[in-house]
Design a protein around this motif. Structure first.
Motif: not given
Lengths: 315, 698
Positions: B79, B82, B260, B262, B501, B538-539, B541-543, B545-546
């Motif tokens: 984090s 991030n 974001s 996130r 998010r 690229w969300e 990908v981030r999703d 990983l999250s």
């Protein structure tokens, strides 16, 4: 002390007293030289001209009733001049071997570093193994075989430094040094009429010399002391400024010399004192120093003395 | 440098004491010091030491994983990179530091195999090539290069133990005292014997005192720096309080709102809940454009329920609905996002829960990742009763608000009708946008809210929520501004539940109708679709990983910690290495083998009484150098005009006892003993007069 050892010690002291008739004020050198003789090692005397190297060698040789030869090393000396040569005899159409001066009990190699390395190396086999190979034929040398070599300091003109393999064959190397003024006066007095060397008579027979050599091997050495000697030799291999350290042959020579000295001192066992006394003459000449260290004034002798100080001695 | 006896054992005990690992440290200390009593030695080769070192590295990895997982250190580090929020960053840094401290605390444990191997191995030193691939490579390149004699790992281990004890940070006086004692003991054998012991002790005391005051000074310096840093951070970032004392809205800002994608939390609705409600984080009552803040925001502590993880917020309420929230909370304290009317929290392992009259719920000392169950239902809420501040319309907004209220004729309706009218008003005339253009037709001095109400009639949730609150207040309905999250994106990765998010952050209105607070959201529903479309490329990908991190965290908490698994893994690798080690080796008794026996066994005559004499002379200042033989030493003493009569003969006996493999016979041995005793007694008799004589001469 057992009978054999007592006898050997007696021989030892007799020869020493005899030599010291000539070599005044050189008790320590005589001790070392005789210890080398008794332990079957060879001696390299290095000093300035006129300090009595040759005289000492001759005195020892004459004190023992043994065959003595002397070779004066010169730049044009050849290996065959030392080892001997096979000569073709016209009459019986065969080669006959003419033994060189190496076939003797005591060989004085005077000014050994004046000869070329090729000739110097001719002595390698003789000194190492007590034999010579001439024309592909192995010839044994007679016991005892003892080489006393003298050399001028390497920095002198017209000298060839001995190769390290040859150096390693010498059990000890030491210098005689200048004697005290009073001793020097005595030397002058003694030589006013004739050289005292002329008066020296053999005081020990060849058989007695051999007993001496045998007795040295009976001197006991403890494991701890052996370890100490090995530690000393090993320390030179990692010491700063040293390119080539002492070989196992060095620690072996050190042990034999310590045994001989112990016998000389009337002990049946070797002690740390004898090891310390012989460490510098046995080890120092085998070290090859790095040029950098040499220029900065570090000597092999200094390195060994430092190691003696640093290594804990068994007490 | 060889460690003096008991040093390593004491250091291990010290570490165990400081780090609360005494149960582990005490047997280890006994094991290490026991090596002095046990004669048997293990014959390790270099390859074996290499394997043991590998074992240490495996342990190192294990302890590292343990430390970072047990404290959420990895999450914190993640984090840290991030986020742009300085508060989160700061928090991440503290967590990372804590993980490192835990790691250092366990560090001695990592090197236990190596130190035990040295203690029970034959070698006093371990080759450097065992530890370093670089050394091995150099050896291969230059085989003739000189080798170092190797390292004795006792002293490095000693220092690791001290470091580990320091990292435990037990803040008692014991640490400093223990550290001083251990260091003195480590240095004791290395002291110069030429000076008397009191001098040495005095110097040590001076050094310790200096160290003590220096440490105190460092502590004070640390405090000063810490304060400076706090001020600096505050001035630099104007950090927003995490506990929701105020909410800075974007009202009045132009341009596009960038939020974001996130993932903040995941929500699983309980059975019977079809559409999850808005999750409220906090609410506010005072508007001072563009900031909403909470007036008189005092927190009350909630006592724990039947279990430590169950917290009853509203006693007596029996909520019918359930909602599970998976969220990573800040370690020290964080605010929860809860559905309206939450009466009970379950499965929430925190130290403390606090609430206030604005419905905020703060949890203290969280374990990081939590999956708590919020039980909620219509009816009572945490929100306190209304007061005058819930009816205040700021003077700057009165003109616009009053105009609209009059236009809608709100004053004539019942509260329920007022809400309906306001909702219709916004639904008919307003649209949602996150991209506000500057309205040039607005006269100077008009507030942004007035512009929104009178001219633009388009804005985002903060405009709608603020305007609604103020309109209701104008109409006499107490209202508050609420912030939180809207839950409406299905979690397609998991196939169930919802994902929330950062950009799902929402603001709405709380209205006091029919003796209770109700959520009243006037923002057009279109914003949800609009929000959803705006995910960056690229969300996914981030999703992913999250989600991985989420699954890992959840698995970990459900399994009551990852430690058993990691310890199991480490144990298996360790077992493999140990089996490989044991297969070829056998215990060998030192001394019974023909191979080079240890140094200790070949020393003869260690018990010679001559050593007693040497020690006595040593205390009188006549210390023998390590490289000096007894004879040389005696000669030196003699030249120093010391009476060494009788010592030379005594030494001859000693010398035979020590160096003659044949040794002494019993009579000679007795002679050595008696003569040494005699010398010692005469020496001590004359020492009084002798000492004064010597000092006089000196």
């Amino acid at each position: 002390m057992t009978n054999e050892l007592a006898l050997a010690r007696d021989v030892f002291h007799r020869i020493a007293a005899n030599v010291e008739l000539v070599m005044r004020g050189q008790h320590a050198s005589v001790r070392k030289l005789l210890a080398a003789f008794a332990s079957g090692g060879h001696v390299l005397l290095e000093d300035f001209p006129g300090t009595g190297k040759t005289t000492l060698a001759k005195a020892v040789a004459r004190s023992i009733d043994a065959q003595f030869k002397r070779v004066q090393f010169t730049p044009d000396l050849l290996p065959s001049d030392i080892l001997g040569v096979s000569v073709f005899n016209q009459r019986d159409q065969a080669f006959h071997f003419h033994a060189g001066p190496v076939f003797a009990n005591i060989l004085l190699a005077d000014e050994i570093n004046r000869a070329s390395p090729r000739t110097q190396s001719a002595l390698l086999e003789a000194m190492g193994e007590g034999q010579v190979s001439v024309d592909g034929e192995r010839r044994e040398l007679t016991e005892p075989f003892f080489v006393i070599a003298t050399q001028n300091p390497v920095e002198f003109r017209g000298t060839y430094p001995l190769p390290e393999a040859q150096m390693d064959r010498f059990a000890v190397q030491f210098t005689l040094g200048y004697v005290a003024a009073a001793e020097e006066v005595a030397i002058l007095t003694a030589q006013a009429q004739e050289h005292p060397l002329e008066r020296i008579k053999p005081c020990a027979s060849l058989a007695e010399a051999l007993t001496l050599k045998h007795a040295v091997k009976q001197v006991r050495v403890s494991e701890e002391l052996k370890r100490y000697m090995v530690d000393l030799a090993a320390a030179t291999r990692t010491a700063k400024g040293v390119q080539l350290g002492a070989s196992p042959r060095a620690s072996l020579a050190l042990m034999k010399m310590a045994q001989a000295l112990a016998l000389f001192d009337g002990q049946e066992f070797a002690g740390p004192e004898q090891v310390q006394e012989m460490a510098v003459p046995v080890i120092a000449h085998r070290l090859v120093m790095e040029p950098q260290a040499r220029f900065s004034g570090l000597t092999a002798r200094g390195v060994v003395e430092e190691i003696l100080k640093q290594t804990p001695v068994p007490a | 440098m060889n460690a003096p006896p008991l040093l390593v054992g004491l250091a291990v005990l010290f570490w165990g004491w400081q780090a609360d690992l005494l149960a582990f440290a005490a047997p280890l200390a006994a094991l290490l010091e026991g090596a002095r009593l046990v004669k048997a030695r293990w014959d390790f080769s270099d390859a074996d030491y290499g394997r043991i070192w590998t074992l240490c590295v495996v342990l190192f990895a294990g302890v590292a994983v343990y430390a970072f997982t047990s404290n959420d250190g990895a999450g914190a580090v993640g984090s840290f990179f991030n986020t742009n929020n300085p508060a989160v960053r700061n928090n991440a840094m503290t967590q990372g530091t804590r993980a490192v401290l835990v790691f250092i605390r366990w560090l001695p444990f990592v090197f236990v195999p190596m130190i035990v191997a040295q203690a029970y191995g034959r070698r006093e030193r371990i080759d450097l090539a065992v530890f370093s691939g670089l050394v091995r490579r150099l050896r291969r390149l230059r085989p003739s290069a000189e080798r170092s004699p190797g390292v004795n790992v006792a002293m490095p281990f000693f220092s690791i133990c001290l470091t580990g004890a320091a990292a435990a940070n037990s803040r008692g006086p014991g640490f400093f005292i223990g550290l001083s004692v251990l260091l003195c003991w480590a240095l004791w054998p290395r002291r110069s014997k030429r000076y008397p012991v009191p001098v040495w002790l005095g110097l040590a005391a001076v050094v310790i005192a200096m160290g003590f005051f220096a440490a105190r000074g460092m502590l004070q310096l640390h405090r000063v720096v810490e304060m400076l840093q706090a001020e600096w951070m505050a001035g630099m970032f104007n950090a927003r309080g995490r506990e929701g004392s105020e909410s800075v809205t974007s009202i009045g800002k132009h341009g596009r709102l960038n939020l974001s994608g996130r993932v903040v939390m995941r929500v699983d609705p309980g059975p019977g809940v079809h559409e999850p409600p808005l999750l409220r984080t906090s609410s506010f009552d005072v508007f001072r454009s563009p900031v909403w803040s909470a007036n008189r925001r005092t927190f009350a502590e909630v006592l724990g329920g039947t279990e430590v993880t169950t917290w009853t917020l509203l006693p007596g309420k029996a909520p019918g609905n359930e909602l599970t929230v998976h969220v990573s909370l800040a370690k020290s304290s964080d605010a929860l996002s809860l559905p309206p009317g939450t009466g009970e929290l379950r499965n929430l392992p925190v130290a403390e829960v606090r609430t206030n009259r604005f419905g905020s719920v703060i949890v203290v000392e969280t374990p990081g990742f939590v999956s708590y169950v919020a039980r909620y239902g219509p009816g009572a809420t945490l929100d306190g009763p209304t007061n005058e501040s819930d009816l205040v319309v700021p003077p700057a907004e009165r003109m616009a608000i009053g105009g609209i209220a009059e236009e809608l004729n709100l004053a004539s309706f019942t509260p329920a009708e007022k809400l309906k009218a306001v909702a219709q008003f916004f639904a008919r005339h307003f649209s949602y946008t996150q991209n506000l253009e500057t309205d040039r037709s607005a006269p100077a001095g008009e507030t942004p809210l007035a512009t929104f109400l009178m001219r633009q009639r388009a804005g985002h949730c903060e405009y709608f929520a603020t305007a609604t609150v103020l309109l209701l207040r104008q109409a006499g309905v107490p209202a508050r501004y609420a912030t939180g999250y809207s839950v409406d994106e299905k979690d397609r990765g998991r196939g169930k539940g919802y994902v929330v998010r950062e950009r799902h952050g929402h603001a709405w209105c709380l209205a006091y109708v029919g003796d209770r607070w109700v959520d009243f959201d006037t923002t057009p529903g279109i914003w949800r679709a609009g929000e959803y479309q705006r995910g960056s490329s690229w969300e996914p990908v981030r999703d992913w990983l999250s989600r991985m991190w989420f699954e890992f965290s959840r698995w970990r908490t459900q399994q009551s910690g990852i430690r058993p698994y990691l310890i199991g893994m480490v144990a298996v690798s360790a077992a493999i290495i140990i089996i490989r080690l044991v297969q070829k080796r056998q215990w060998r008794r030192a001394g019974t083998t023909a191979e080079t026996p240890g140094r200790a066994t070949m020393r003869l005559g260690e018990d010679s009484e001559f050593f007693e004499i040497e020690r006595r002379l040593g205390t009188l200042g006549h210390v023998r150098d390590p490289g000096e033989t007894h004879i040389a030493w005696l000669a030196r003493l003699e030249s120093a005009e010391l009476d060494t009569r009788g010592l030379c003969e005594l030494h001859a006996l000693h010398s035979r006892y020590r160096f003659d493999p044949a040794g002494l016979d019993t009579a000679e041995r007795a002679q050595l003993r008696s003569r040494a005793a005699a010398w010692l007694s005469t020496q001590s008799a004359t020492s009084k007069s002798g000492t004064s004589e010597t000092t006089a001469r000196a």
